[in-house]
Design a protein around this motif. Sequence first.
Motif, PDB file in Angstrom:
ATOM      1  N   GLU A   1      43.187  23.530  70.785  1.00  0.00           N
ATOM      2  CA  GLU A   1      41.968  23.376  69.989  1.00  0.00           C
ATOM      3  C   GLU A   1      42.234  23.489  68.484  1.00  0.00           C
ATOM      4  O   GLU A   1      41.371  23.166  67.687  1.00  0.00           O
ATOM      5  CB  GLU A   1      40.951  24.446  70.387  1.00  0.00           C
ATOM      6  CG  GLU A   1      40.501  24.367  71.820  1.00  0.00           C
ATOM      7  CD  GLU A   1      39.638  25.557  72.229  1.00  0.00           C
ATOM      8  OE1 GLU A   1      39.212  26.341  71.347  1.00  0.00           O
ATOM      9  OE2 GLU A   1      39.408  25.707  73.440  1.00  0.00           O
TER      10      GLU A   1
ATOM     11  N   GLN B   1      36.877  31.258  65.938  1.00  0.00           N
ATOM     12  CA  GLN B   1      38.155  31.249  66.665  1.00  0.00           C
ATOM     13  C   GLN B   1      38.814  32.629  66.630  1.00  0.00           C
ATOM     14  O   GLN B   1      39.338  33.102  67.638  1.00  0.00           O
ATOM     15  CB  GLN B   1      39.099  30.202  66.067  1.00  0.00           C
ATOM     16  CG  GLN B   1      38.649  28.791  66.295  1.00  0.00           C
ATOM     17  CD  GLN B   1      39.385  27.790  65.441  1.00  0.00           C
ATOM     18  OE1 GLN B   1      39.794  28.072  64.310  1.00  0.00           O
ATOM     19  NE2 GLN B   1      39.554  26.576  65.961  1.00  0.00           N
TER      20      GLN B   1
ATOM     21  N   LYS C   1      45.508  26.732  76.103  1.00  0.00           N
ATOM     22  CA  LYS C   1      44.283  25.947  75.923  1.00  0.00           C
ATOM     23  C   LYS C   1      43.729  26.165  74.512  1.00  0.00           C
ATOM     24  O   LYS C   1      43.333  25.218  73.840  1.00  0.00           O
ATOM     25  CB  LYS C   1      43.262  26.350  76.982  1.00  0.00           C
ATOM     26  CG  LYS C   1      42.020  25.523  76.980  1.00  0.00           C
ATOM     27  CD  LYS C   1      41.078  25.938  78.100  1.00  0.00           C
ATOM     28  CE  LYS C   1      39.782  25.175  78.014  1.00  0.00           C
ATOM     29  NZ  LYS C   1      38.795  25.655  78.973  1.00  0.00           N
ATOM     30  N   PHE C   2      43.715  27.412  74.065  1.00  0.00           N
ATOM     31  CA  PHE C   2      43.245  27.749  72.725  1.00  0.00           C
ATOM     32  C   PHE C   2      44.095  27.034  71.668  1.00  0.00           C
ATOM     33  O   PHE C   2      43.571  26.494  70.693  1.00  0.00           O
ATOM     34  CB  PHE C   2      43.301  29.263  72.519  1.00  0.00           C
ATOM     35  CG  PHE C   2      42.734  29.721  71.215  1.00  0.00           C
ATOM     36  CD1 PHE C   2      41.369  29.912  71.061  1.00  0.00           C
ATOM     37  CD2 PHE C   2      43.563  29.966  70.132  1.00  0.00           C
ATOM     38  CE1 PHE C   2      40.834  30.334  69.851  1.00  0.00           C
ATOM     39  CE2 PHE C   2      43.048  30.380  68.922  1.00  0.00           C
ATOM     40  CZ  PHE C   2      41.679  30.563  68.778  1.00  0.00           C
ATOM     41  N   GLN C   3      45.406  27.015  71.884  1.00  0.00           N
ATOM     42  CA  GLN C   3      46.333  26.369  70.947  1.00  0.00           C
ATOM     43  C   GLN C   3      45.990  24.890  70.773  1.00  0.00           C
ATOM     44  O   GLN C   3      46.052  24.352  69.670  1.00  0.00           O
ATOM     45  CB  GLN C   3      47.759  26.517  71.467  1.00  0.00           C
ATOM     46  CG  GLN C   3      48.782  25.680  70.753  1.00  0.00           C
ATOM     47  CD  GLN C   3      50.093  25.604  71.520  1.00  0.00           C
ATOM     48  OE1 GLN C   3      50.377  26.428  72.375  1.00  0.00           O
ATOM     49  NE2 GLN C   3      50.869  24.604  71.211  1.00  0.00           N
TER      50      GLN C   3
ATOM     51  N   ARG D   1      37.037  34.944  69.014  1.00  0.00           N
ATOM     52  CA  ARG D   1      37.418  34.646  70.410  1.00  0.00           C
ATOM     53  C   ARG D   1      38.774  35.253  70.757  1.00  0.00           C
ATOM     54  O   ARG D   1      38.950  35.833  71.826  1.00  0.00           O
ATOM     55  CB  ARG D   1      37.484  33.133  70.641  1.00  0.00           C
ATOM     56  CG  ARG D   1      36.147  32.527  70.942  1.00  0.00           C
ATOM     57  CD  ARG D   1      36.205  31.036  71.186  1.00  0.00           C
ATOM     58  NE  ARG D   1      37.128  30.676  72.236  1.00  0.00           N
ATOM     59  CZ  ARG D   1      37.815  29.531  72.254  1.00  0.00           C
ATOM     60  NH1 ARG D   1      37.678  28.664  71.280  1.00  0.00           N
ATOM     61  NH2 ARG D   1      38.625  29.255  73.250  1.00  0.00           N
ATOM     62  N   LEU D   2      39.742  35.123  69.845  1.00  0.00           N
ATOM     63  CA  LEU D   2      41.069  35.710  70.092  1.00  0.00           C
ATOM     64  C   LEU D   2      40.993  37.234  70.163  1.00  0.00           C
ATOM     65  O   LEU D   2      41.624  37.850  71.025  1.00  0.00           O
ATOM     66  CB  LEU D   2      42.050  35.307  68.990  1.00  0.00           C
ATOM     67  CG  LEU D   2      42.829  34.030  69.183  1.00  0.00           C
ATOM     68  CD1 LEU D   2      43.779  33.815  68.012  1.00  0.00           C
ATOM     69  CD2 LEU D   2      43.582  34.024  70.483  1.00  0.00           C
TER      70      LEU D   2
ATOM     71  N   PHE E   1      44.989  30.708  78.887  1.00  0.00           N
ATOM     72  CA  PHE E   1      43.984  30.810  77.828  1.00  0.00           C
ATOM     73  C   PHE E   1      44.592  30.459  76.465  1.00  0.00           C
ATOM     74  O   PHE E   1      44.029  29.687  75.696  1.00  0.00           O
ATOM     75  CB  PHE E   1      43.381  32.219  77.775  1.00  0.00           C
ATOM     76  CG  PHE E   1      42.494  32.429  76.573  1.00  0.00           C
ATOM     77  CD1 PHE E   1      41.169  32.053  76.602  1.00  0.00           C
ATOM     78  CD2 PHE E   1      43.004  32.987  75.406  1.00  0.00           C
ATOM     79  CE1 PHE E   1      40.349  32.223  75.486  1.00  0.00           C
ATOM     80  CE2 PHE E   1      42.204  33.162  74.288  1.00  0.00           C
ATOM     81  CZ  PHE E   1      40.870  32.784  74.332  1.00  0.00           C
ATOM     82  N   LEU E   2      45.763  31.044  76.173  1.00  0.00           N
ATOM     83  CA  LEU E   2      46.374  30.823  74.859  1.00  0.00           C
ATOM     84  C   LEU E   2      46.852  29.389  74.678  1.00  0.00           C
ATOM     85  O   LEU E   2      46.751  28.832  73.587  1.00  0.00           O
ATOM     86  CB  LEU E   2      47.511  31.815  74.635  1.00  0.00           C
ATOM     87  CG  LEU E   2      47.041  33.248  74.439  1.00  0.00           C
ATOM     88  CD1 LEU E   2      48.220  34.212  74.471  1.00  0.00           C
ATOM     89  CD2 LEU E   2      46.274  33.385  73.128  1.00  0.00           C
TER      90      LEU E   2
END
Length: 171
Positions: free
Chosen positions: A140, A72, A136-138, A75-76, A133-134
């Motif tokens: 997860e 993760q 959606k990432f959040q 990816r960030l 993106f952020l």
Amino acid sequence: MKKGILLVAIVFTFFGCKKEEMNEFPFDSFILSGSGLRQDNSIKITKSDTVYFQRRFPEPKENFYAVLNKHQKTRLEKFFKSLNFNPFSTYYQQENIADGGSLQFEILNNNKRKLIFIYGGTAPDKLYDGDHFLRKFQKELTFIKTIKPIYFGDQGPIFDRPPLPPSLKNK
């Protein structure tokens, strides 16, 4: 014989090992805040392996944190290295709207602060893509509630929302 073994060991030490590329966030702190009719919250990312989240609306106001695993975090790091915030203006506002959603990007690096505020739908697509993106990432991440106070930048009057109207059911 000892000199030969020592020479081979030195050669392997200097040339046999690949140095791992040190990935790092390209900033000291990054805060994304969003406000709309049904939400008001912020995500804070620093160089550590922890992501912070604050929900201000719907109430109650609460703080959370999530610990990133290595995948993760990588990816960030890749995402932020691909997005250069410098060329963007400080302010984007869509004319003639009174109830649009707003976003604020706050990037802190080397004691320099870059703010990008968006109200409505007039900003470059790259900024909306970053927000998407952020968010959606959040989703997860597994967040844990905390009572620890966390600073999410200067939200000021930008994200203050007027009180909700009284319910029609109460009449």
